[in-house]
Write a protein that holds these residues in place. Structure first.
Motif, mmCIF file in Angstrom:
data_model
loop_
_atom_site.group_PDB
_atom_site.id
_atom_site.type_symbol
_atom_site.label_atom_id
_atom_site.label_comp_id
_atom_site.label_asym_id
_atom_site.label_seq_id
_atom_site.Cartn_x
_atom_site.Cartn_y
_atom_site.Cartn_z
ATOM 1 N N GLN A 641 18.629 93.896 -15.434
ATOM 2 C CA GLN A 641 17.323 93.996 -16.084
ATOM 3 C C GLN A 641 16.974 95.468 -16.302
ATOM 4 N N TYR A 680 14.607 91.546 -9.771
ATOM 5 C CA TYR A 680 14.967 90.324 -10.484
ATOM 6 C C TYR A 680 15.267 89.236 -9.459
ATOM 7 N N THR A 690 11.791 80.313 -10.815
ATOM 8 C CA THR A 690 12.744 80.759 -11.818
ATOM 9 C C THR A 690 12.925 82.280 -11.710
ATOM 10 N N LYS A 692 13.306 85.989 -12.696
ATOM 11 C CA LYS A 692 12.804 86.772 -13.817
ATOM 12 C C LYS A 692 12.632 88.218 -13.366
ATOM 13 N N THR A 693 12.347 89.075 -14.322
ATOM 14 C CA THR A 693 12.116 90.482 -14.011
ATOM 15 C C THR A 693 10.674 90.686 -13.561
#
Length: 711
Positions: A641, A680, A690, A692-693
């Motif tokens: 990321q 992340y 979930t 994610k960044t």
């Protein structure tokens, strides 16, 4: 934007031949300041130094309203920082440097000194009130600073009692609840003694609104800083300087948002505190016929608390929630002793350096049955020296070497014990040619080093439920080796007081060996599949090698008597070789080994630039403005990321009176959002955890009004 950046790079690199003509035509009587660099073993004027260096003076620091070092780092080429705290305490130079610290002790790649006292790794104390200059060295400083300066070195110097600086009372207010008051005063105590004291108190609400607690100060700033210097001419041949520091920092830490903005939902906001008291004594004896002797000694103690709401939420947000906090309480003590001998002609120096540093950690973590405790004791001893040789009228050769032994003893409450002992060699060989009265060329070969250590957390968590599949990897990650950085630089400096011009450009290539890289083990698939608590185990590994090379250039040009141009451009290419990481396949939930061979290193933007001016628009009014920008970059080696590109506008207008100055300043005038730390993983139960960044955002548009009463 790309065209303008290329143009700026060309202007900076070619600044010498172009600007000599322009300045000669427009302004033959202008004058610019001469700066002496104090962070090298042999003090040298900045215009003649054969090292990649940027110096920020008092005037440059205050134009942007900067109260802390983090606010000016983006003005510097190939310098970046990572926050993950209330302040950006982790600095990267040319893409090299730590980005965080949690359980295990770390050895900084970028060192920091304040008035000669070591603050490496605890840069929260780097306030800028009544600071005379900040010297930022880039590349290995293996001779003058040793193991804490493999990638670079930041040297912060308070205003000296012997300077002609004004006494001042400062009052400053701004948005987000900013209030700053400071007093700096110097005086002659007697015919043989002078002192200067600076005290400041800075407070602000921070840039976060906690909507769950209905508060806007959970990420606040509350910092008290006191620094005192006393110069004593004890005898005709003996000069002493006493240094006293006291910092009391009580900041909040509530920066990461599940909604990925400046609103948080934490029910137990964190803290980021530091209480430091330090005392130093510097002595210089000049009574011998052929040599001078200098002794510098210091003691310091810091109590630090760093912690956060791990779930970033409140109890009741979702049926699949978890709730935990994680706190790290560190007690750091450091003693230094440095004795050096130098010749009267300022041609050679040799010395002995001894440092003892102890760090005691207590971790208070929701998921631990009892607090974790560790002790890390380090003993460093180094022999160092530098000699300058005049080979011809216009050619000088300088050679420096440092031999340093580092011993470490680590123990913790999980019955992990590990001792390390390493002897490392650094130094430089530099050739300088005085091409003309105004122009210096140099080539520098340098070598830096950073000691290895133990991953106590990894060893302690072998066999832990949820991490069984990592048992062998945890065992294999129990320790890491020293890192070596070899570097070559080709540089040019141009300096002409009459023509009002300073310009420099540096080309460099650095090769990293046994490159130390922070990585993570995590039970992320268990969290999603079984609603277990998250487990993150950080450890440092050695990648076989990496390379960092690029360009740094700067220009300061007094185009007319009233208008000064500032420009800088840096370019960086970096990669890591033969490196792998563990990842969980999001479809099969299997652990896979992923190669990132050839990928750019973390926190290493490929370009950075600055373009600005200082304009005396009336007799007492000066306008300053800069545009600073940088490319995007990877946040970590453990994921791919990236931070976004960013371009920031800073400006200030100052009215200079006879007995007071008034400055209206603004940073990030266009109110851009940009990240200063990124992770992340999954942490939001509302979307099934979930991955994610997650980003901590840098400061938004901040505006302040500062009044300095001079006396």
């Amino acid at each position: 934007m790309k065209l303008s950046i290329v143009a700026l790079a060309t202007l900076s690199v070619l600044a010498t031949p172009f600007s000599v003509v322009a300045a000669k035509e427009k302004n033959s009587n202008s004058d610019i300041e001469t700066i002496e660099v104090k962070g090298e073993l042999i003090k040298t004027p900045a215009n003649k130094i054969a090292n990649s260096l940027q110096v920020l003076t008092t005037e440059a620091l205050e134009k942007s309203g900067a109260s802390h070092l983090e606010s000016v780092l983006q003005q510097l080429g190939n310098v970046n920082f990572a926050s993950g705290a209330s302040r950006a305490r982790f600095i990267q130079v040319r893409g090299i440097g730590e980005r965080s610290q949690f359980v295990d002790p770390i050895n900084p790649s970028v060192g920091m000194s304040i008035d000669g006292i070591d603050y490496s790794g605890i840069g929260t104390a780097a306030g800028l009130f009544d600071v005379e200059q900040v010297e930022v060295f880039k590349g290995p400083q293996g001779t003058n600073a040793g193991a804490n300066a493999m990638a670079g070195f930041v040297n912060i110097l308070s205003t000296q009692p012997s300077s002609n600086a004004n006494n001042k009372l400062r009052v400053e207010v701004g948005n987000y609840g900013l209030f700053n008051v400071g007093l700096a005063a110097g005086t002659n105590i007697s015919k043989k003694a002078a002192a200067r004291v600076a005290i400041s108190k800075l407070s602000a609400d921070g840039y976060i609104e906690n909507t769950h607690l209905n508060r806007d100060d959970t990420n606040n700033i509350d910092e008290l800083s006191m620094r005192a210097l006393v110069d004593i001419a004890a005898t005709k041949d003996l000069d002493l300087q006493l240094v006293l520091h006291h910092f009391d920092i009580d900041n909040g830490y509530d920066a990461f948002s599940l909604d990925q903005n400046r609103t948080t939902l934490s029910d137990e906001p964190g803290r980021d505190t530091q209480k430091t008291t330090a005392f130093g004594l510097n002595a210089k004896f000049t009574g011998y016929e052929s040599v001078n002797i200098g002794v510098a000694t210091s003691v310091s103690n810091s109590d630090m608390e760093y912690g956060y709401d791990e779930d970033w939420a409140y109890v009741g947000i979702h049926p699949d929630e978890y709730s935990s906090t994680d706190y790290y309480l560190r007690d750091r003590s450091a003693d230094q002793f440095d004795i050096r001998v130098s010749d009267k002609q300022n041609q050679w120096v040799g010395g002995l350096y001894i440092q003892q540093r102890d760090v005691d950690l207590t971790r208070q973590y929701t998921w631990l049955s009892e607090d974790f405790a560790s002790q890390y004791e380090q003993d460093n001893i180094a022999l160092y020296g530098e000699h300058r040789y005049t080979l011809a009228k216009d050619i000088t050769l300088s050679a420096g070497v440092r031999i340093e032994n580092n011993k470490g003893e680590y123990t913790d409450s999980n019955a992990v014990s590990n001792d390390t002992s390493e002897t490392m060699i650094g130094g430089h060989l530099t050739a300088t040619k005085q091409a003309s009265k105004s122009t210096v060329h140099y080539v520098r070969l340098s070598r830096g080093f950073k000691s290895g250590g133990v991953n106590g957390e990894a060893l302690a968590r072998v066999g832990e439920p949820g991490l069984e599949r990592f048992n062998q990897d945890l065992l294999n990650s129990g320790s890491f080796e020293p890192e070596i950085l070899n570097n070559i630089e080709l540089g040019t400096r141009y300096y002409n007081r009459k023509q009002g011009l300073k310009a420099s450009s540096v080309l460099f290539y650095s090769s990293r060996h046994d490159m130390q890289v922070k990585q993570w083990f995590t039970n992320d698939k268990e969290v999603v599949n079984s609603n277990e608590q998250p487990i993150f185990v950080g450890y440092i590994s050695n990648a076989p090698s990496g390379s960092n090379y690029g360009l740094e250039s700067n220009l300061q040009w007094q185009a007319t008597g009233d208008f000064e141009v500032l420009a800088g451009f840096s370019w960086l290419s970096s990669q890591v070789d033969n490196m792998y990481r563990l990842e969980t396949d999001p479809i099969t939930w299997e652990d896979v080994r992923v190669s990132i061979d050839g990928r750019e290193q973390a926190h290493a933007p490929s370009y950075q630039y600055q373009l600005g001016f200082n304009w005396q628009i009336a007799d007492r009014i000066k306008w300053h403005a800069t545009l600073n920008g940088r490319d995007g970059y990877f946040y970590s080696f453990s994921h791919d990321q990236e931070a976004d590109k960013v371009n920031l506008v800073n400006t200030s207008i100052t009215y200079q009176g006879d007995f007071f100055d008034v400055t209206l300043w603004a940073r990030n005038l266009t109110d851009q959002d940009y990240g200063v730390r990124g992770f992340y993983f999954g942490n939001d139960p509302r979307d099934g955890y979930t991955a994610k960044t997650w980003e901590q955002l840098g400061e938004p548009r901040v505006i302040g009004l500062r009044v300095d009463v001079l006396f």
